[in-house]
Design an enzyme around this catalytic site. Structure first.
Site, PDB file in Angstrom:
ATOM      1  N   HIS A 164       0.924  -1.063   0.021  1.00 19.54           N
ATOM      2  CA  HIS A 164      -0.044   0.192   0.010  1.00 19.54           C
ATOM      3  C   HIS A 164       0.691   1.286  -0.162  1.00 19.54           C
ATOM      4  CE1 HIS A 164      -3.953   1.671   1.688  1.00 19.54           C
ATOM      5  NE2 HIS A 164      -3.070   2.762   1.061  1.00 19.54           N
TER       6      HIS A 164
ATOM      7  N   HIS B 292       1.454   4.707  -2.632  1.00 22.82           N
ATOM      8  CA  HIS B 292       1.335   5.603  -3.462  1.00 22.82           C
ATOM      9  C   HIS B 292       2.407   6.299  -4.013  1.00 22.82           C
ATOM     10  CE1 HIS B 292      -3.042   5.388  -2.685  1.00 22.82           C
ATOM     11  NE2 HIS B 292      -2.768   5.149  -1.497  1.00 22.82           N
TER      12      HIS B 292
ATOM     13  N   HIS C  73      -9.256   0.554  -1.550  1.00 26.39           N
ATOM     14  CA  HIS C  73      -9.429   1.465  -0.439  1.00 26.39           C
ATOM     15  C   HIS C  73     -10.659   1.187  -0.066  1.00 26.39           C
ATOM     16  CE1 HIS C  73      -5.422   2.933  -1.751  1.00 26.39           C
ATOM     17  NE2 HIS C  73      -5.581   3.771  -0.752  1.00 26.39           N
TER      18      HIS C  73
ATOM     19  N   GLU D  99     -11.446   3.227   5.600  1.00 24.56           N
ATOM     20  CA  GLU D  99     -10.488   4.036   6.377  1.00 24.56           C
ATOM     21  C   GLU D  99     -11.512   5.142   6.849  1.00 24.56           C
ATOM     22  OE1 GLU D  99      -6.721   7.078   5.001  1.00 24.56           O
ATOM     23  OE2 GLU D  99      -8.167   6.326   3.463  1.00 24.56           O
TER      24      GLU D  99
ATOM     25  N   ASP E  42       1.694   3.962   2.817  1.00 20.78           N
ATOM     26  CA  ASP E  42       0.534   4.796   2.103  1.00 20.78           C
ATOM     27  C   ASP E  42       1.487   6.046   1.356  1.00 20.78           C
ATOM     28  OD1 ASP E  42      -1.887   5.887   1.448  1.00 20.78           O
ATOM     29  OD2 ASP E  42      -2.550   6.011   3.627  1.00 20.78           O
ATOM     30  N   ASP E  43       1.424   7.149   2.133  1.00 18.92           N
ATOM     31  CA  ASP E  43       1.968   8.437   1.372  1.00 18.92           C
ATOM     32  C   ASP E  43       3.148   8.866   2.235  1.00 18.92           C
ATOM     33  OD1 ASP E  43      -0.163   9.098  -0.817  1.00 18.92           O
ATOM     34  OD2 ASP E  43      -1.092   8.441   0.970  1.00 18.92           O
TER      35      ASP E  43
END
Length: 334
Positions: A16, A18, A196, A199, A277-278
């Site tokens: 996961h 990005h 996704h 969340e 994630d980011d």
């Protein structure tokens, strides 16, 4: 073995991630200068000061603004190579990179420009670091399904270079079922499917991702804990959850890392993985997510080894590729 050393020694997959979310402010400003792009911030320091998010949307607004610095194939190459260097240092042996073509094609950047830069970085990372990789095209859920089909049409000449599709961006008000026809078509094309869900959206979105989109992995999924029947289902089916602890805290899904439910999910038998994630925006790459979560929740080395094993088992690779990673993992204590 100290915790930091142990975590980095664990062979792990990051599932996961990005790639646009790995754009550190320093690289953002270098690319913007190289490409003559004006950014909303005057300096690296001002950019970092803006990383005070109240929710998912406040992050996305900043994320899309920063992506404007990515223009040429080499920009996407530089972006991904910077990530792979950090991933290698963190013990990542395989990474499945999400990319958002609609973010770029809407700015006039050709689909092939994005894909070719990322693909070249994947090849170089394998040659330089031995890291395996996959590319997963994510559709932006705040846009329409018709716009998703348009993005898929742009991807069609390149399908042999893409391994799967996902669904990201603003979750609230955009249920997985909004994209039922699009994901049915992607499955017909033989693409892996992830999404996704759970969340900011409710547990029902997780069920929709499973039942309507036929998702093979759930990205985030932490709100499954609110539905006992869904928890039992996920424990029984072992559909992996790609949990992102530091992201969840920065976006106010949980007030603190000590209040995160990852250990609850793990103890209930769900196939939990840890991811970043980011990471440029959320304060840590994958090893830091492992380390900080272990400290906050009291995870043992056996827990961490299990999470790493889950990540390797959940990767979209064949058993021949997976076997040496698992052998390395089993050689470690815990």
């Amino acid at each position: 073995m100290e915790l930091d050393t142990y975590v980095r020694a664990l062979p792990k997959a990051e599932l996961h991630l990005h790639i646009e979310g790995t754009l550190e402010p320093e690289l953002m400003f270098r690319l913007a200068a190289r490409n003559g792009v004006a950014l909303p911030w005057a300096s690296v320091e001002e950019t970092r000061a803006a990383y005070d998010f109240t929710d998912l949307q406040s992050f996305l607004d900043l994320y899309y603004a920063g992506a404007a610095a990515l223009v040429h194939e080499h920009d996407f190459f530089d972006l991904a190579m910077a990530y792979f260097a950090r991933a290698h240092a963190d013990g990542v042996v395989h990474a499945e990179l999400f990319f958002d073509p609609q973010t770029h094609t809407a700015r006039g950047i050709a689909f092939d420009t994005v894909l070719s830069g990322l693909e070249r970085a994947c090849r170089d990372a394998h040659a330089r670091y031995g890291i395996g990789s996959r590319l997963i095209l994510c559709f932006l859920r705040h846009l329409s399904e018709e716009e998703g089909f348009a993005a898929l049409a742009q991807a069609m000449p390149h399908l042999g270079r893409i391994h799967g599709v996902g669904l990201d961006s603003s979750e609230k008000g955009h249920p997985p079922s909004k994209f039922a026809r699009l994901f049915a078509r992607c499955r017909e094309l033989g693409l892996h499917v992830v999404a996704h869900a759970g969340e900011e959206g409710p547990p029902a979105y997780i069920a929709e991702a499973l039942d309507v989109l036929k998702a093979e992995r759930i990205d985030h999924g932490v709100r499954a804990a609110e539905d006992p029947a869904l928890m039992q289902r996920l424990a029984h089916t072992q559909v992996p959850l790609t949990v992102c602890p530091l992201s969840n805290v920065r976006l106010r899904v949980f007030p603190t890392l000590a209040q995160h439910n990852l250990k609850t999910l793990l103890d209930a038998g769900l196939k939990v993985t840890i991811n970043s994630d980011d990471p440029a925006y959320f304060g840590g790459y994958v090893a830091k997510n492992y380390i900080d979560t272990a400290k906050a929740l009291g995870l043992t080395k056996a827990d961490l080894k299990r999470i790493a094993r889950n990540s390797l088992e959940a990767a979209f690779v064949d058993d021949a590729a997976r076997a040496p990673w698992l052998a390395r993992l089993e050689s470690l204590p815990g």
